[in-house]
Write a protein that holds these residues in place. Structure first.
Motif, short mmCIF file in Angstrom:
data_model
loop_
_atom_site.label_atom_id
_atom_site.label_comp_id
_atom_site.label_asym_id
_atom_site.label_seq_id
_atom_site.Cartn_x
_atom_site.Cartn_y
_atom_site.Cartn_z
N LEU A 10 -10.34 3.30 8.83
CA LEU A 10 -11.44 3.98 8.31
C LEU A 10 -11.99 5.03 9.28
O LEU A 10 -12.10 6.40 8.62
CB LEU A 10 -12.80 3.11 7.98
CG LEU A 10 -12.62 2.19 6.59
CD1 LEU A 10 -13.81 1.52 6.31
CD2 LEU A 10 -12.02 3.12 5.43
N LEU A 27 -9.32 7.76 8.97
CA LEU A 27 -9.39 8.38 7.55
C LEU A 27 -10.61 9.39 7.57
O LEU A 27 -10.65 10.51 7.17
CB LEU A 27 -9.70 7.20 6.49
CG LEU A 27 -9.64 7.80 5.13
CD1 LEU A 27 -8.07 8.07 4.98
CD2 LEU A 27 -9.57 6.55 4.23
N VAL A 28 -11.69 8.95 7.99
CA VAL A 28 -13.06 9.66 8.22
C VAL A 28 -12.62 11.29 9.08
O VAL A 28 -12.91 12.07 8.58
CB VAL A 28 -14.09 9.10 8.72
CG1 VAL A 28 -15.12 10.07 9.31
CG2 VAL A 28 -14.77 8.02 7.87
N LEU A 84 -2.00 4.51 7.13
CA LEU A 84 -1.84 3.21 6.75
C LEU A 84 -0.55 2.70 7.59
O LEU A 84 -0.31 1.38 7.96
CB LEU A 84 -1.41 2.91 5.24
CG LEU A 84 -2.72 2.84 4.24
CD1 LEU A 84 -2.25 3.07 3.03
CD2 LEU A 84 -3.30 1.57 4.70
N LEU A 113 -9.56 13.16 6.93
CA LEU A 113 -10.24 13.87 6.02
C LEU A 113 -11.27 15.04 6.40
O LEU A 113 -11.24 15.80 5.61
CB LEU A 113 -10.65 12.93 4.99
CG LEU A 113 -9.63 11.89 4.19
CD1 LEU A 113 -10.48 11.12 3.20
CD2 LEU A 113 -8.77 12.84 3.44
N GLY A 114 -12.06 14.52 7.31
CA GLY A 114 -13.32 15.46 7.67
C GLY A 114 -12.74 16.68 8.18
O GLY A 114 -13.18 17.95 7.71
N ILE A 121 -3.22 9.25 3.89
CA ILE A 121 -3.44 8.02 3.72
C ILE A 121 -2.24 7.23 4.08
O ILE A 121 -2.26 6.21 5.02
CB ILE A 121 -3.97 7.77 2.37
CG1 ILE A 121 -5.20 8.25 2.24
CG2 ILE A 121 -3.95 6.08 2.20
CD1 ILE A 121 -5.90 7.94 0.92
N TRP A 155 0.68 -1.44 0.03
CA TRP A 155 0.04 0.13 0.04
C TRP A 155 0.94 1.37 -0.12
O TRP A 155 0.45 2.29 -0.57
CB TRP A 155 -1.20 -0.11 1.34
CG TRP A 155 -2.19 -0.68 0.96
CD1 TRP A 155 -2.60 -1.86 1.67
CD2 TRP A 155 -3.17 -0.09 0.23
NE1 TRP A 155 -3.77 -2.14 0.86
CE2 TRP A 155 -4.34 -1.09 0.11
CE3 TRP A 155 -3.51 1.18 -0.43
CZ2 TRP A 155 -5.66 -0.98 -0.51
CZ3 TRP A 155 -4.64 1.41 -1.20
CH2 TRP A 155 -5.60 0.55 -1.40
N ALA A 205 -4.03 14.70 0.91
CA ALA A 205 -4.83 13.56 1.18
C ALA A 205 -4.10 12.13 1.05
O ALA A 205 -3.99 11.32 1.90
CB ALA A 205 -6.25 13.29 0.03
#
Lengths: 249, 261
Positions: free
Chosen positions: A175, A178-179, A79, A182-183, A75, A25, A71
């Motif tokens: 997740l 990430l939310v 990760l 990013l949010g 990530i 990844w 972004a």
């Protein structure tokens, strides 16, 4: 076999680097970010060529996709931290490296070593592309301004990656991390710009790479901006390490 | 019907869903309140050009909730458990119980749609008193047609997230793409500066269903992000076409693909 403490630390660092380099990844994230970045820079460049009237600035155009670019690095950071928690790898890691604080610190260091060259190549390619396309139309830029902006952008992306890794290590799930990140970076922060003082990691970070002559009100100098982002990152990493040391894996 | 109830119960028992529902229900009202407060003076003075958007702008951003909902509905099925738990995936259990793949697909899609519709209605119910309270008589009238457009926009977006995640089998890529695209720095807005084709992208076309009214069309010179390009019905049809194509592809892929691969 007894190994000196310094040697041990270097081995931990090498193990963490190995893990990050072999994570498929990592490469996917960096490559995709790079491709998207080139596409966006192309779009920004032709948009500023079409607008025509105003003299486009190479640095502004080349770094315009920074807000998207981050972004990919968010990530990458998430990760690096959360991949430990899929499939129970964390238990293997802790069996082999039982010094938790040192292990997490070295993970962040290994991540820094990977991020700095990646971020430098990405930002430099954007500026180069914009310089090539805008060549005849753009206002002149001093070399030292370019170097300063590139260093700032690289530093900002690296610190953002580390901050995301710390948040990922705190939340331990991909997740939700990430939310939340990013949010914050894409929804809450652009919305509240102007309402909140410029002391949050992304708003302060903007001053690290935006050229000072952009016509906006300059509240912070690049160094102040860098300092503020660094304080945010350091404290989040420290919090992550404290929790990591006390929490059940 | 049983498969549908099962999907609803699976969805509501996911921990991440509560975050999605919370964002979907509350964020629109909060954004609408902030926007009304910021514009209150302009509106009272009668110089605001953005009056027709005030209440709706929250609905444009509360979409995050249904994006998370659509992504989680699929990605939770494909999450691999740890090697200590035999590395299983929930999807194999689901397919054992509901052996028709098409039925499982439809049940899930319908469950996602129903929750999005309810969520959007709840968000609207919260927005109306919020704008009324802050703006008093100046509050924009919330028209039924535009609200229906907003409900369609939410449902279609949830289905887009659902279909995309089914194709990628993990949540990270669709979540990132859709969340960034629904933010202020949306790709479609950027692309619209380069080519007119960008107005046919699903989110840009879908926004036309409720964001822009005819009398709210800004003159081209202002270069507003929110210039109207299609009529609401055309916008809705364009977005629906995207959803139909994506869901069709996802259904075919899901039907033919080996689950473990």
């Amino acid at each position: 076999m007894s190994v000196s403490s310094g040697r041990k630390t270097i081995r931990v660092l090498r193990a963490e680097l190995d893990k990050l380099m072999t994570l498929p990844w990592t490469w996917t994230a960096v490559t995709v970010t790079f491709l998207v970045h080139l596409l966006l820079t192309a779009a920004f460049t032709s948009a500023s060529l079409q607008e025509g009237a105003a003299v486009p600035e190479i640095l502004n155009t080349g770094l315009a996709s920074m807000s998207y670019l981050q972004a990919g690095f968010i990530i990458l950071g998430i990760l690096a931290a959360c991949s430990e928690y899929t499939g129970g790898q964390i238990r293997t890691t802790l069996t082999v490296i039982p010094w938790r604080g040192r292990q997490l610190f070295m993970k962040h260091l290994a991540l820094t070593l990977i991020t700095i060259p990646a971020a430098l190549i990405l930002t430099a390619s954007g500026v180069l592309y914009a310089g090539w396309r805008l060549g005849g139309h753009a206002a002149g830029v001093e070399p030292h301004e370019i170097i300063q902006a590139l260093l700032g952008a690289t530093g900002y992306l690296t610190l953002t990656t580390l901050l995301s890794a710390a948040v990922g290590a705190l939340l331990r799930r991909t997740l939700p991390a990430l939310v939340i990140l990013l949010g914050y970076y894409f929804i809450i922060s652009p919305w509240s710009r102007g309402l909140l003082p410029a002391y949050f990691p992304d708003t302060a970070g903007r001053y690290m790479y935006l050229p000072p002559s952009s016509g906006e009100l300059n509240i912070l100098t690049p160094v102040q901006g860098a300092g503020i982002v660094m304080i945010w990152t350091m404290s989040l990493v420290a919090i992550a390490i404290v929790f990591y040391r006390t929490r059940d894996a | 019907m049983k498969a549908f109830y099962a999907e609803i119960s699976k969805l509501l028992s996911l921990p991440g869903i509560w975050l999605a529902l919370l964002i979907g229900a509350l964020a629109p009202a909060v954004v609408a309140a902030l926007d009304s407060l910021a514009q209150k003076e302009d509106i009272l003075a009668g110089v605001s050009t953005r009056l027709p958007e005030v209440g709706y702008i929250g609905l444009g951003f509360g979409i995050q909730g249904v994006i998370i909902l659509g992504v989680l509905a699929v990605s939770s099925e494909f999450r691999t458990e740890s090697s200590e738990g035999a590395g299983g995936q929930q999807i194999s259990t689901s397919l054992m119980v509901v052996s028709s793949r098409l039925q499982l697909f439809l049940a899930k899609a319908v469950a996602v749609s129903v929750i999005s519709i309810l969520l959007c209605i709840l968000a609207v119910i919260l927005i109306v008193p919020t704008t009324r309270y802050i703006l008093g008589d100046y509050a924009p009238l919330l028209e039924w047609t535009r609200l229906a457009g907003a409900v369609c926009y939410w449902t279609f977006t949830a289905l887009l997230a659902f279909g995309l995640t089914l194709l990628t089998k993990q949540g990270m890529i669709p979540l990132t793409v859709l969340m960034i695209n629904s933010s202020l720095v949306s790709f479609s807005v950027l692309l619209a500066k380069v080519t007119k084709l960008a107005f046919y992208l699903p989110d840009r076309a879908g926004l036309e269903m409720f964001m822009f009214t005819k009398d709210g069309v800004a003159p081209a010179a202002t270069g507003s992000v929110f210039d109207s390009y299609h009529t609401p019905v055309t916008g809705g049809l364009i977005m629906f076409a995207w959803v139909a194509v994506l869901l069709g592809t996802a259904a075919i892929v899901f039907h033919r693909r080996d689950v473990a691969a």
